[in-house]
Motif scaffolding. Sequence first.
Motif, PDB file in Angstrom:
ATOM      1  N   UNK A 112     -10.678 -50.543  27.718  1.00  0.00           N
ATOM      2  CA  UNK A 112      -9.535 -49.902  27.963  1.00  0.00           C
ATOM      3  C   UNK A 112      -9.426 -48.668  27.021  1.00  0.00           C
ATOM      4  N   UNK A 113     -10.082 -48.859  25.832  1.00  0.00           N
ATOM      5  CA  UNK A 113     -10.123 -47.690  24.537  1.00  0.00           C
ATOM      6  C   UNK A 113     -11.129 -46.515  25.043  1.00  0.00           C
TER       7      UNK A 113
ATOM      8  N   UNK B  33     -10.378 -55.593  28.577  1.00  0.00           N
ATOM      9  CA  UNK B  33      -9.712 -55.400  27.218  1.00  0.00           C
ATOM     10  C   UNK B  33     -10.152 -54.227  26.729  1.00  0.00           C
ATOM     11  N   UNK B  34      -9.766 -54.216  25.217  1.00  0.00           N
ATOM     12  CA  UNK B  34     -10.111 -53.003  24.558  1.00  0.00           C
ATOM     13  C   UNK B  34     -11.492 -52.492  24.384  1.00  0.00           C
ATOM     14  N   UNK B  35     -12.378 -53.443  24.434  1.00  0.00           N
ATOM     15  CA  UNK B  35     -13.964 -53.169  24.328  1.00  0.00           C
ATOM     16  C   UNK B  35     -14.702 -54.081  25.178  1.00  0.00           C
ATOM     17  N   UNK B  36     -14.292 -54.815  26.319  1.00  0.00           N
ATOM     18  CA  UNK B  36     -14.780 -55.438  27.212  1.00  0.00           C
ATOM     19  C   UNK B  36     -14.140 -55.280  28.626  1.00  0.00           C
TER      20      UNK B  36
END
Lengths: 382, 382
Positions: free
Chosen positions: B294-295, B323-326
């Motif tokens: 998501x980032x 997720x933020x990096x997945x």
Amino acid sequence: MTTVNARGDERQHLPITAVIPPGLTTPEVMIDVDVLDRNIARMASATQARGLRLRPHVKTHKVLEIAERQLAAGAVGLTVATIGEAEVFAKAGVTDIFIAYPLWVTESQAKRLRKLTDACSITVGVDSAESASFMGKNLGADAGRIAVLVELDSGHHRSGVHPDEAAGVARAAADAGLDVAGVFTFPGHSYAPGMPLEAARQEDAALRLGADKLAAAGFTVKTISGGSTPTAMLEGDTAATELRPGVYVFGDAQQLELGRCGTDDIALTVASTVVSHHRTDPGEPGRFIIDAGSKVLGSDRPAWASGYGRLLDYPDATITALSEHHATVQWPQGLALPHRGDRLRVVPNHVCLTMNLVDEVAVVSQGEPAGRWRVAARGKNS
Amino acid sequence: MTTVNARGDERQHLPITAVIPPGLTTPEVMIDVDVLDRNIARMASATQARGLRLRPHVKTHKVLEIAERQLAAGAVGLTVATIGEAEVFAKAGVTDIFIAYPLWVTESQAKRLRKLTDACSITVGVDSAESASFMGKNLGADAGRIAVLVELDSGHHRSGVHPDEAAGVARAAADAGLDVAGVFTFPGHSYAPGMPLEAARQEDAALRLGADKLAAAGFTVKTISGGSTPTAMLEGDTAATELRPGVYVFGDAQQLELGRCGTDDIALTVASTVVSHHRTDPGEPGRFIIDAGSKVLGSDRPAWASGYGRLLDYPDATITALSEHHATVQWPQGLALPHRGDRLRVVPNHVCLTMNLVDEVAVVSQGEPAGRWRVAARGKNS
């Protein structure tokens, strides 16, 4: 006015005019440094009391000044998600960093990792024999300068291996010349109502089994690393030797709604301005628009959340819709609508996304401006 | 391999190795400049053929090089969402900008607007007598240097007044010394399956009525501004004199799933790497993790979307968690899983959020690197 926080405590609020410094242009991320310091101290003493090391995840804030505070309060090192984040904090003098991610280490990334180890102890996550071998090959003679923790799936079903498979991954890592230091997991499924206790139990079981498997295969298990913010503050026995919570420094609407923090613990809000009123029918709740949208709040919205964030000072208001520069607020019936130009504090659903959207934040103390911090690792996704 | 786009056309793909330049470190936003140029040309000729002016919304890309291409293709000026975005593009020499937002113009914002008018024609949205009066007061003797368009609610129910109320807002703006130029609306409710046609009809009715009300109250209506990407490519008669689509330059997974573009029209993808495989039970679809979270993608996910984005080259894969990096990818059964280290192109759900997450993008042409562009207005939220 008076509000009641998630723990049921009433509190008196400062008038809104006193909590958003008049000089701020909205939308703007504000950090209440007094609440921040209290949150940092509380987590530090809670983990210390349990005999655990604290290695906070700084992907939440990406700010050097906050990492300094965490280290000064006793953190043994930092956790990051990417090599780019590690570079920012290592350059600032941090000497012990865990990249809690199953990196696929190409030649160019191996070069960056090698450089990082010049002045910093670097640990990396690994969750397959294949990625361990590839990392080892690209690090070549320097593989031994990198410690690895085997990532375990403790029920979140994202990355990580089943604890049964941990020893095989560790063996491949050792064969590739890497320094096997232990295991880690992220109980991400703790982010749901009623889940923190159950997720913590599963986290503990996975860590215990994974560590046992490594030990049985002849590895010295130095580190057993767990912990999300929802599970880190739970008490009781744990197999973990260190915890990696991140969100606890600020709190956010997810933590509030999970009951893991109260409104008094919220250190980060987005200052916003009422820009537009809806025309509503008589008997309908009032609705208006504030200028904080998804480009400053982030748009994470779990199915169980009440909306796209909360208003810190108006717990009965809900944020029912979010665009890039608009949030629609549904106002409690019977309460006078704020005027256009009034300012409100928004608690984002997921504060890690908010910090990754801004280059700087406004620091406040007792409603007074107290400087600005740069979000030094913003956007360091790789 | 062959895939079929939203219009039902089959196409042959370049091998993946040929579309992501090997030098890229993932995750990284990639812009295919050939597709971009084609999208820009197509919208320019479609609006020209209908006799409409095109004023693209540059909040989508925030890149000077792309705005230059849009202006060179005949755009009459730019649309932005904030004063900060206007400042970036005006400084680069753009001379006609509409800030399509119901600004609450404080003294400090009035100072910035005044400065902008030194070298640029500035138009601002307004949707209440109160905000018009406040803006006029703070602009003082310079109020006449700012043109305003009255914002109408055409069914999205966000900001904007009912067309019945448009003349009252215009009157207040004129009384405050502002230059009333017309009306605008954003049919945001066009972003849902089956809605573009109905939303376009409502948009047209609102613009027509709002403009009539202004004319009846004695105003000269110079501009009637509408248009989102889903409605802008529709044909037929319209009351609008200009359109403000944004997303059309890149396309995204929302537009794909709404059938408003095909995979051939996708100019922006996020290059990602497979970093982890799930253990799945026999008979379960395969699942793996890529390093775009998501980032870098943003986390907008409308209820009707298939997931958190799409894989451009694998239309039957779904992104089931973020997720933020997945990102968790669920793979079509019967198709061999990609290996760890393989690279995939992700189409974000909402491309405006993606561009606001990165400071730079990689430009590619025919799978070859073609430079880097700075996202000059990234994070300009106020």
